[in-house]
Scaffold this active site. Structure first.
Site, PDB file in Angstrom:
ATOM      1  N   SER A  38       0.829  -1.202   0.000  1.00 23.71           N
ATOM      2  CA  SER A  38       0.000   0.000   0.000  1.00 23.71           C
ATOM      3  C   SER A  38       0.871   1.263   0.000  1.00 23.71           C
ATOM      4  O   SER A  38       1.640   1.468  -0.940  1.00 23.71           O
ATOM      5  CB  SER A  38      -0.961  -0.050   1.198  1.00 23.71           C
ATOM      6  OG  SER A  38      -1.986   0.885   1.069  1.00 23.71           O
ATOM      7  N   ASP A  98      -9.596  -6.447  -3.629  1.00 24.89           N
ATOM      8  CA  ASP A  98      -9.078  -5.213  -3.037  1.00 24.89           C
ATOM      9  C   ASP A  98      -9.895  -4.019  -3.513  1.00 24.89           C
ATOM     10  O   ASP A  98      -9.879  -3.670  -4.701  1.00 24.89           O
ATOM     11  CB  ASP A  98      -7.601  -5.032  -3.424  1.00 24.89           C
ATOM     12  CG  ASP A  98      -6.902  -3.964  -2.590  1.00 24.89           C
ATOM     13  OD1 ASP A  98      -7.586  -3.035  -2.106  1.00 24.89           O
ATOM     14  OD2 ASP A  98      -5.671  -4.055  -2.431  1.00 24.89           O
ATOM     15  N   HIS A 119      -7.435  -5.971   0.648  1.00 28.51           N
ATOM     16  CA  HIS A 119      -6.237  -5.156   0.825  1.00 28.51           C
ATOM     17  C   HIS A 119      -5.427  -5.670   2.009  1.00 28.51           C
ATOM     18  O   HIS A 119      -5.929  -5.754   3.131  1.00 28.51           O
ATOM     19  CB  HIS A 119      -6.653  -3.708   1.067  1.00 28.51           C
ATOM     20  CG  HIS A 119      -5.542  -2.718   0.939  1.00 28.51           C
ATOM     21  ND1 HIS A 119      -4.940  -2.421  -0.267  1.00 28.51           N
ATOM     22  CD2 HIS A 119      -4.911  -1.938   1.863  1.00 28.51           C
ATOM     23  CE1 HIS A 119      -4.013  -1.506  -0.089  1.00 28.51           C
ATOM     24  NE2 HIS A 119      -3.974  -1.205   1.200  1.00 28.51           N
TER      25      HIS A 119
END
Length: 346
Positions: free
Chosen positions: A53, A139, A173
């Protein structure tokens, strides 16, 4: 225990004393902070990076800026270099959920301007590097389309056969593992997902090749060390730049005994730093098990929340400096000094 803030006043003083006094002073700083001084090891030149991320964005920044020294990058759930273009709004909108708004040609032009200005290394260094890119099919935080823009960006510089993409794991995620975390398809607050997929091994094996695969959740033989990050930031306290006073480094027993080892730098995601998870990310993402079997040292620098960065993200939109994405960025230079220390060059 002496209050931690005293260390901020000791560090500048350490640079004024002679060598023996300097080392003693740094030892005192470590005592004040309850942390060790980052060590030096027998390392070769094959350094790699990875991140999740915001850590993926940071890993890409570091790879692009330091391509003379970095030989590969593993990028989990992040978009292309300089995607945010200095804007938090662009970061939280286009660079997370609006891939059609990302113009890769614009990012390539900015990258070239940094080369021309001497702010990043020559892009020709990237041609033979290994790049691994992961996006979970479920995600919704950084959508797969954004991650595919990262692939599009890298294909301008890296030989196509050196890019490995994984877009078929039904993950939300988070960092995928084969032994720890929440259900692969369900969001959890640690953003570590047990997907029966060892992302750490698969990515490092792509970068280095021929690695031994650890069994899921294998017991560790090395040491996870909490080290002082403060000495790597010269002008102000680390928190000024969104950095913690401490980071982690995992050193296998073989590397502690002087074996020739390699360095891999891992950048956590938002809400995953020491202030939120303690050492859970450093212990439970699978990197250390790979390190034990393959003479790898894993450096885990730690970001930290501040008023400009409430979620403890790495700076990939400019909250710490307009130079955040090149060699002059405060976080970038701090991590570079950590890297150099492990090699005995700082």
């Amino acid at each position: 225990m002496v209050p931690e803030f005293v260390g901020y006043f000791l560090i500048p003083f350490c640079h004024l004393v002679k060598m023996k006094g300097f080392l003693l002073c740094l030892a005192l700083v470590g005592f004040v902070h309850g942390q060790s001084r980052l060590g030096t090891y027998n390392l070769d030149a094959t350094i790699s990076v990875s991140g999740l991320s915001s850590g993926s964005y940071m890993a890409s920044q570091y790879h692009i800026a330091q391509s003379k020294k970095i030989i590969g990058a593993a990028l989990f759930a992040g978009g292309p270099y300089y995607c945010a273009q200095g804007s938090m709004m662009t970061a939280t909108q286009a660079c997370m959920s609006m891939p059609t708004s990302i113009n890769v040609n614009t990012l390539i032009s900015k990258t070239q301007s940094y080369v021309t200005s001497g702010l990043i290394d020559a892009l020709s260094n990237l041609a033979n590097d290994k790049v691994y890119i992961f996006s979970g099919t479920r995600d919704t935080t950084v959508v797969p389309g954004v991650v595919k823009k990262q692939e599009e960006y890298y294909r301008n510089y890296v030989n196509a056969g050196n890019i490995m993409t994984v877009y078929d794991v039904a993950a939300v995620h988070g960092m995928p593992t084969d032994f720890y975390g929440g259900a692969c398809g369900t969001t959890n607050l640690e953003y570590i997902n047990n997907c029966d997929y060892n992302g750490a091994f698969e990515s490092l094996n792509h970068i280095y090749g021929g690695l031994q695969r650890p069994s899921a959740g294998a017991a560790l033989t090395g040491q996870l060390i909490l080290f002082d990050q403060s000495e790597f930031f010269k002008l102000a306290a680390p928190s000024t730049y969104g950095m913690d006073t401490a980071g982690y480094i995992y050193v296998p027993s073989s590397c502690q005994s002087g074996a020739r080892c390699r360095l891999h730098i891992v950048f956590h995601g938002c809400l995953q730093a020491r202030e939120k998870l303690g050492d859970k990310y450093a212990r439970n993402t699978g990197y250390n098990q790979v390190a034990d079997l393959n003479n790898l040292i894993i450096l885990y620098p730690q970001a930290k929340s501040n008023m400009s960065n409430p979620n403890g993200c790495w700076d990939w939109w400019g909250y710490s400096s307009i130079y955040y994405a090149n060699k002059n960025g405060y976080q970038m230079t701090g991590v570079e000094r950590m890297m150099l220390r492990t090699q005995g060059q700082y």
